[in-house]
Design a protein around this motif. Sequence first.
Motif, short mmCIF file in Angstrom:
data_model
loop_
_atom_site.label_atom_id
_atom_site.label_comp_id
_atom_site.label_asym_id
_atom_site.label_seq_id
_atom_site.Cartn_x
_atom_site.Cartn_y
_atom_site.Cartn_z
N HIS A 158 0.70 -1.11 0.04
CA HIS A 158 0.15 -0.13 0.10
C HIS A 158 0.73 1.43 0.14
O HIS A 158 1.52 1.41 0.88
CB HIS A 158 -0.96 -0.01 1.19
N ASN A 159 0.77 2.01 -0.93
CA ASN A 159 1.51 3.16 -1.12
C ASN A 159 0.76 4.53 -1.26
O ASN A 159 1.33 5.28 -2.30
CB ASN A 159 2.35 3.10 -2.21
N GLY A 160 -0.24 4.66 -0.66
CA GLY A 160 -1.32 5.72 -1.20
C GLY A 160 -0.70 7.06 -0.59
O GLY A 160 0.32 7.09 0.37
N PHE A 161 -1.09 8.01 -1.51
CA PHE A 161 -0.38 9.48 -1.11
C PHE A 161 -1.88 10.35 -1.23
O PHE A 161 -2.72 9.92 -2.33
CB PHE A 161 0.73 9.93 -2.08
N PRO A 162 -1.82 11.51 -0.87
CA PRO A 162 -3.02 12.58 -1.21
C PRO A 162 -3.27 12.90 -2.62
O PRO A 162 -1.92 12.82 -3.27
CB PRO A 162 -2.56 13.86 -0.35
N GLY A 163 -4.41 12.40 -3.07
CA GLY A 163 -4.73 12.73 -4.70
C GLY A 163 -4.87 11.56 -5.27
O GLY A 163 -5.00 11.43 -6.38
#
Length: 438
Positions: free
Chosen positions: A347-352
């Motif tokens: 999981h490498n989620g970032f804003p946007g």
Amino acid sequence: MADGTKIEWTDATWNPITGCSVVSPGCTNCYAMKLAGTRLKHHPSREGLTRNSKAGPVWTGEVRFNPQWLDEPLRWKKPRMIFVCAHGDLFAEGVPDEWIDQIFAVMALAPQHTFQVLTKRPERMRDYLQEMARCFEHDSAEFSRRWGTAAAEVTGSPCAAGAIEDIPWPLPNVWLGTSAEDQDRYSSRWPYMEELQELGWLTWLSAEPLLGRILLRVTGLREVGPDARVHQSSLPQWVVAGGESGPNARPMHPYWPRQLRDQCADAGVPFHFKQWGAWGKPTKPRPSGTPGRFALAASPEGASEFWPAHVVEIGHWPRQIDLFGGATVLEHVGKKAAGRLLDGIEHNGFPGDPPMTPRSGSAHVKDFEAFVAETAPKLHWKIYQDLGADPSRSNGYYDGWQHGFGEASFGPLPLPQLIDEMKASVTAKVRALGDDRQ
């Protein structure tokens, strides 16, 4: 100062301020504290910032300004994500506002970068940025005196003072975060972040090291409004979670990051799983009683407010009786071996980023039941006082309290019956929708 870092959620670290103090259990094995008292203890930026103890180096509370690194982001032309004060806390008690003014001036003058601020003192960050907003909107002379002067001093150019006044505030390239290792710390810190979110800042949560479960909707200051109703809190706009690393790392129950991931998926919040830390799947099964560094993570099934999903270290490979109820065995294998896959996914989620796929309606019901178990007992006496009821009565009746999840009113009801009624109400509501994605 490091242009390049092994921290998975950033590109570089920037340490214009070093030094800190221990404020909560998450600080116990702080990597910056250990480095400042060992390998970097003679470096001018770290010397004298820790003292020796039986548990190793401990912050003294002294903080240090490092002006030689202050303008580094202005020299970096290629855009980067920059972790601000990775070896300290920008809003630590001993940091004067003048230092913070200069750091915010640099961030404002470097719009090509994204600055990731992280603090365990969100109340001070809230106060500081509320004052900044007041000056920007209503007191331009004070704004110029503080942040304009800081910009001119950092760059050595009077023109910077005028330039900073033309930059939009709040700064879109600054992400404001707080760290929380468990529910108590999250519940006490996140309400301050909600106020910053209302001012227009992007706010995020670092749940690392994750030492307990965190329900994102449960916060300490907004559980009950003036109308005696439960109010849902504003969620983080980004969540980073991870286990503790190092020789003295404490184990993380696998259920805790999974529950955070699922809450983020339901709400459309980007989720970044940084690492399992030092604890992971055993390298191989052993005979019962084999000595070693192992941990038992109790099954989350049947967990409650009084017996939450917990994890305990043991000094031997568990016997069959220890696994009763479906406990998971963990082993101290080291960060590299433990990896950062959560149920086989990185999981490498970032804003946007695009949101994750939400879960089913039945999963929502389970989360709501956890919410009720966590919240109702804590709200018990508060609701009593708001309604003018007598809190000395042993049964704890709610007189006409209307919950915030539907139209039904409960009252008078004893606490156990109230919890059952709330669970039944939301379960029926979800099932009536007939849409498993709800």
